[in-house]
Design an enzyme around this catalytic site. Structure first.
Site, PDB file in Angstrom:
ATOM      1  N   SER A   1      18.911  25.513  29.984  1.00  0.00           N
ATOM      2  CA  SER A   1      17.626  25.340  28.836  1.00  0.00           C
ATOM      3  C   SER A   1      17.796  24.575  27.923  1.00  0.00           C
ATOM      4  O   SER A   1      18.140  23.400  28.225  1.00  0.00           O
ATOM      5  CB  SER A   1      17.173  26.936  28.277  1.00  0.00           C
ATOM      6  OG  SER A   1      15.874  26.811  27.621  1.00  0.00           O
TER       7      SER A   1
ATOM      8  N   ASP B   1       8.245  29.590  35.519  1.00  0.00           N
ATOM      9  CA  ASP B   1       8.920  29.266  34.121  1.00  0.00           C
ATOM     10  C   ASP B   1       7.972  28.124  33.741  1.00  0.00           C
ATOM     11  O   ASP B   1       7.556  27.115  34.261  1.00  0.00           O
ATOM     12  CB  ASP B   1      10.133  28.571  34.419  1.00  0.00           C
ATOM     13  CG  ASP B   1      10.928  28.093  33.220  1.00  0.00           C
ATOM     14  OD1 ASP B   1      10.412  28.035  32.021  1.00  0.00           O
ATOM     15  OD2 ASP B   1      12.264  27.484  33.389  1.00  0.00           O
TER      16      ASP B   1
ATOM     17  N   HIS C   1      12.263  32.021  33.720  1.00  0.00           N
ATOM     18  CA  HIS C   1      13.242  31.365  32.611  1.00  0.00           C
ATOM     19  C   HIS C   1      14.260  32.491  32.327  1.00  0.00           C
ATOM     20  O   HIS C   1      13.769  33.369  31.866  1.00  0.00           O
ATOM     21  CB  HIS C   1      12.373  30.759  31.466  1.00  0.00           C
ATOM     22  CG  HIS C   1      13.216  29.663  30.640  1.00  0.00           C
ATOM     23  ND1 HIS C   1      13.432  28.362  31.079  1.00  0.00           N
ATOM     24  CD2 HIS C   1      13.877  30.204  29.575  1.00  0.00           C
ATOM     25  CE1 HIS C   1      14.189  27.913  29.929  1.00  0.00           C
ATOM     26  NE2 HIS C   1      14.455  29.067  29.152  1.00  0.00           N
TER      27      HIS C   1
END
Length: 309
Positions: free
Chosen positions: A157, A250, A280
């Site tokens: 991320s 995601d 995610h």
């Protein structure tokens, strides 16, 4: 839309039933940011596979680092890791199980950079911290009997955004890393992607979260034309082999796909690994979602092969 993995669906339903707010809900005040950090740490403790060992925490580096040694050392490579959390969440010990898993699966020493968090420290401070941590780790590779010529980068991320920038910096110094693992990266602050709309509600990371963490990280800075924020828009030629892992459900999925495509177009050995039924954050779901645990194991095997190629 593809249905979530059943264990992911059960996890999301459990959080919904107990009224868990969105990840970045209420982060418009310092108190709200502190509360979001506590919530995020608690969620990760609930879902991640526990660590096998504790790291060595070093505060005498330019930025605090957490050194994870594998249970069985099988590689002389050195991995520098940056954690996720939208540049705002996840500091300290929160990601120790994730980083230790990376060390155990690759057999390499992992130096996790505990970079400064926004909004207290906005762009570009977290990126500078990762670059400083990487430089320090390379200078001290001998402390762990690691080969500084065999350094890999990994991040998830927000951390994937930061290590993509670090990979570009190493390329520019004519010392590219031997491999990079980017898990659900946000590589582009300027583009607009359909997956943000398609996967923007009810799937852990929301479209509103994406906007909120970006604002907290940027402050008054403009993302326009800044490749430090949007590595997808940089000249990507000369980067080392790169694994881009995405989750099919995601909001960041399409940006990750676009980055893998841009890498390939630049002649980079880019491997897109999409996990269609995951969301995610799956790197931290390894204790409760077998499909996430299997995905992480496969990514780490492929990354370990890059480190020893």
């Amino acid at each position: 839309m593809t249905a979530p993995d059943p264990d992911v669906a059960a996890l999301l339903a459990r959080w919904s039933d107990r009224g868990e707010p969105a990840m970045f809900a209420g982060t418009d005040t310092p108190e709200g940011v502190a509360a979001a950090r506590e919530r995020y740490a608690a969620l990760l403790r609930e879902t991640v596979r526990p660590a096998t060992a504790a790291p060595e925490v070093l505060d005498d580096a330019p930025v605090p680092v957490r050194v994870h040694r594998p249970v069985e050392r099988t590689s002389d490579a050195l991995v520098v890791y940056a954690h996720g959390g939208g540049w705002v969440l996840g500091g300290g010990a929160v990601y120790d199980p994730v980083a230790q898993r990376l060390a155990d699966d690759t057999g390499a020493v992992v130096v996790a950079v505990d970079y400064s968090l926004a909004p207290e420290h906005r762009f570009p401070k977290p990126l500078h911290d990762v670059l400083d941590g990487l430089g320090w780790a390379l200078d001290h590779a001998g402390d762990w009997d690691a080969d500084p010529a065999r350094v890999g980068l990994a991040g998830d991320s927000a951390g994937a955004n930061l290590v993509a920038g670090a990979a570009l910096a190493r390329r520019d110094r004519r010392a590219p890393v031997v491999g990079t693992l980017l898990v659900y990266p946000p590589p582009d602050f300027e583009g607009r992607y359909a997956s943000v709309r398609e996967n923007g509600e009810g799937l852990f990371l929301t479209a509103a979260d994406v906007v909120a963490c970006s604002k907290l990280y940027l402050g008054s800075a403009s993302p326009r034309g800044d490749i430090r924020l949007s590595p997808l828009r940089a000249d990507l030629t000369g980067l080392g082999p790169t694994i881009v892992a995405t989750a099919g459900l995601d909001p960041l999925r399409d940006a990750g796909r676009a980055f893998a495509e841009a890498l390939t177009a630049a002649g980079v050995d880019a491997r897109l690994r999409e996990h269609s039924t995951l969301v995610h954050g799956f790197l931290g779901f390894t204790g409760v979602v077998p499909a996430a645990d299997e995905a992480v194991a496969a990514l780490h095997r492929e990354f370990a092969a890059l480190l020893t190629a």
